[in-house]
Write a protein that holds these residues in place. Structure first.
Motif, PDB file in Angstrom:
ATOM      1  N   LYS A 162       3.915   6.001  -5.337  1.00  0.00           N
ATOM      2  CA  LYS A 162       3.900   6.109  -6.794  1.00  0.00           C
ATOM      3  C   LYS A 162       2.852   7.099  -7.265  1.00  0.00           C
ATOM      4  O   LYS A 162       3.043   7.869  -8.192  1.00  0.00           O
ATOM      5  CB  LYS A 162       3.640   4.722  -7.383  1.00  0.00           C
ATOM      6  N   ARG A 163       1.688   7.081  -6.564  1.00  0.00           N
ATOM      7  CA  ARG A 163       0.634   8.040  -6.952  1.00  0.00           C
ATOM      8  C   ARG A 163       1.056   9.487  -6.668  1.00  0.00           C
ATOM      9  O   ARG A 163       0.763  10.400  -7.429  1.00  0.00           O
ATOM     10  CB  ARG A 163      -0.666   7.695  -6.192  1.00  0.00           C
ATOM     11  N   ARG A 164       1.736   9.690  -5.507  1.00  0.00           N
ATOM     12  CA  ARG A 164       2.194  11.078  -5.213  1.00  0.00           C
ATOM     13  C   ARG A 164       3.198  11.552  -6.259  1.00  0.00           C
ATOM     14  O   ARG A 164       3.166  12.700  -6.691  1.00  0.00           O
ATOM     15  CB  ARG A 164       2.803  11.104  -3.815  1.00  0.00           C
ATOM     16  N   GLN A 165       4.079  10.690  -6.648  1.00  0.00           N
ATOM     17  CA  GLN A 165       5.052  11.107  -7.673  1.00  0.00           C
ATOM     18  C   GLN A 165       4.378  11.425  -8.999  1.00  0.00           C
ATOM     19  O   GLN A 165       4.762  12.350  -9.714  1.00  0.00           O
ATOM     20  CB  GLN A 165       6.083   9.973  -7.861  1.00  0.00           C
ATOM     21  N   SER A 166       3.333  10.642  -9.292  1.00  0.00           N
ATOM     22  CA  SER A 166       2.613  10.907 -10.548  1.00  0.00           C
ATOM     23  C   SER A 166       1.907  12.255 -10.499  1.00  0.00           C
ATOM     24  O   SER A 166       1.834  12.984 -11.482  1.00  0.00           O
ATOM     25  CB  SER A 166       1.595   9.775 -10.805  1.00  0.00           C
ATOM     26  N   ALA A 167       1.363  12.598  -9.299  1.00  0.00           N
ATOM     27  CA  ALA A 167       0.669  13.895  -9.167  1.00  0.00           C
ATOM     28  C   ALA A 167       1.633  15.066  -9.233  1.00  0.00           C
ATOM     29  O   ALA A 167       1.331  16.123  -9.759  1.00  0.00           O
ATOM     30  CB  ALA A 167      -0.138  13.899  -7.858  1.00  0.00           C
ATOM     31  N   GLN A 168       2.840  14.920  -8.640  1.00  0.00           N
ATOM     32  CA  GLN A 168       3.815  16.036  -8.604  1.00  0.00           C
ATOM     33  C   GLN A 168       4.539  16.188  -9.926  1.00  0.00           C
ATOM     34  O   GLN A 168       4.892  17.282 -10.334  1.00  0.00           O
ATOM     35  CB  GLN A 168       4.829  15.789  -7.486  1.00  0.00           C
ATOM     36  N   SER A 218       0.842  -1.235   0.000  1.00  0.00           N
ATOM     37  CA  SER A 218       0.000   0.000   0.000  1.00  0.00           C
ATOM     38  C   SER A 218       0.854   1.252   0.000  1.00  0.00           C
ATOM     39  O   SER A 218       0.583   2.242  -0.696  1.00  0.00           O
ATOM     40  CB  SER A 218      -0.935  -0.026   1.230  1.00  0.00           C
ATOM     41  N   GLU A 219       1.906   1.237   0.801  1.00  0.00           N
ATOM     42  CA  GLU A 219       2.781   2.434   0.837  1.00  0.00           C
ATOM     43  C   GLU A 219       3.489   2.631  -0.499  1.00  0.00           C
ATOM     44  O   GLU A 219       3.673   3.767  -0.967  1.00  0.00           O
ATOM     45  CB  GLU A 219       3.807   2.247   1.949  1.00  0.00           C
ATOM     46  N   GLY A 232       2.347   1.804  -3.427  1.00  0.00           N
ATOM     47  CA  GLY A 232       1.363   2.359  -4.382  1.00  0.00           C
ATOM     48  C   GLY A 232       1.080   3.834  -4.123  1.00  0.00           C
ATOM     49  O   GLY A 232       0.942   4.645  -5.039  1.00  0.00           O
ATOM     50  N   ALA A 233       0.978   4.214  -2.822  1.00  0.00           N
ATOM     51  CA  ALA A 233       0.704   5.638  -2.486  1.00  0.00           C
ATOM     52  C   ALA A 233       1.843   6.524  -2.934  1.00  0.00           C
ATOM     53  O   ALA A 233       1.655   7.644  -3.435  1.00  0.00           O
ATOM     54  CB  ALA A 233       0.470   5.751  -0.975  1.00  0.00           C
TER      55      ALA A 233
END
Length: 294
Positions: free
Chosen positions: A31-37, A25-26, A28-29
């Motif tokens: 990876k999502r933050r990097q995609s948003a930034q 889970s961590e 995946g989270a």
């Protein structure tokens, strides 16, 4: 059976399963933050960005080179005109004098050369005083002409002898005395004032004095200014009725008629236009008295 971290389901404990789930889970989270930034850059854009960065570096280099050239160009004249710089021409006073002598020019002028002729326009300007004098002379001439016309009209109405005729033949039995002169003058009381007049048809001041004195053989000019300078000037104490009172500026004259009870000096005269021959106190102290002998 499925494997988790290299272990079979039967071999994994609950704790290990929970830790593995949290780790996934961590991950995946994160990876999502990097995609948003950091949004993904398309390959086409990425391929264009690299050449632009190269052009920008090349432009910066060009600006630096151009600026260095401009600074060098501005600095050159400061050194070029510095007399102390090595290799430049000497501009001392001695060198300048030498150059003057080497390049001197001279011109020979003949001693017989004629001086240039100087000329000026021959013209004259009329001053303001001359213009005013001319206007005054014209006005006086016009007034004299009008006075002569008026006097001629009054003379035509008079049929008796004129002053000139009296001078050629003094009336019989006439003796000269100032008392008789004043008495004769008073015969013409009420005669109208006429500028230029010299007969009982109309008198001006000097014409009146001239006409009366002509009857006693005394010739006077038709001018108050001239009448004021003929004969002998006497003081008021020595004056006699019948003498002539003349204003100092020559503008008027008449007969001295003595004084009244108040001590006022009296004049018997032809006063001014619109007036008539009569007696009145003199209005000024700027006068003198003339005595004509007889």
């Amino acid at each position: 059976m499925a494997e988790l971290n290299g272990k079979t389901d039967g071999a994994i404990t609950r704790r290990e399963a929970r830790e593995a789930f949290q780790a996934r889970s961590e991950a995946g989270a994160m990876k999502r933050r990097q995609s948003a930034q950091e949004p993904a850059v398309p390959a086409s854009v990425a391929s264009v960005a690299k050449p632009k960065r190269k052009l920008k570096r090349f432009a910066n280099l060009f600006v630096l080179v151009a600026a260095a050239g401009i600074v060098g160009t501005i600095a050159i004249p400061a050194y070029a005109f510095n007399p102390s710089s090595q290799g430049h021409a000497d501009s001392s006073s001695a060198v300048i004098d030498t150059m003057k002598k080497a390049n001197a020019q001279s011109a020979d002028v003949a001693t017989t050369a004629a001086a240039p002729a100087a000329a000026h326009e021959d013209f004259q300007a009329t001053s303001v005083t001359d213009i005013q004098s001319a206007k005054q002379a014209a006005a006086n001439a016009a007034a004299a002409k009008a006075a002569a016309a008026t006097a001629a009209k009054y003379t035509a109405a008079y049929s008796g002898p004129t002053a000139a005729q009296y001078l050629t033949q003094v009336p019989a039995g006439t003796s000269y005395s100032l008392a008789d002169v004043l008495a004769t003058a008073k015969k013409y009381a009420g005669t109208p004032y006429v500028y230029g007049g010299s007969t009982p048809a109309g008198f001006d001041c000097s014409g009146f004095v001239m006409f009366v004195y002509a009857q006693f053989g005394v010739s006077l000019p038709h001018s108050s200014s001239q009448q004021g300078h003929i004969g002998q000037t006497v003081s008021l104490a020595d004056a006699q009725p019948g003498d002539v009172i003349a204003l100092n500026d020559g503008s008027h004259d008449g007969f001295y008629a003595g004084t009244d009870a108040s001590g006022n000096v009296l004049i018997f005269d032809a006063p001014k236009p619109g007036g008539s021959v009569g007696e009145r106190p003199i209005w000024t102290s700027a006068y003198h008295i003339q005595h004509y002998g007889g």
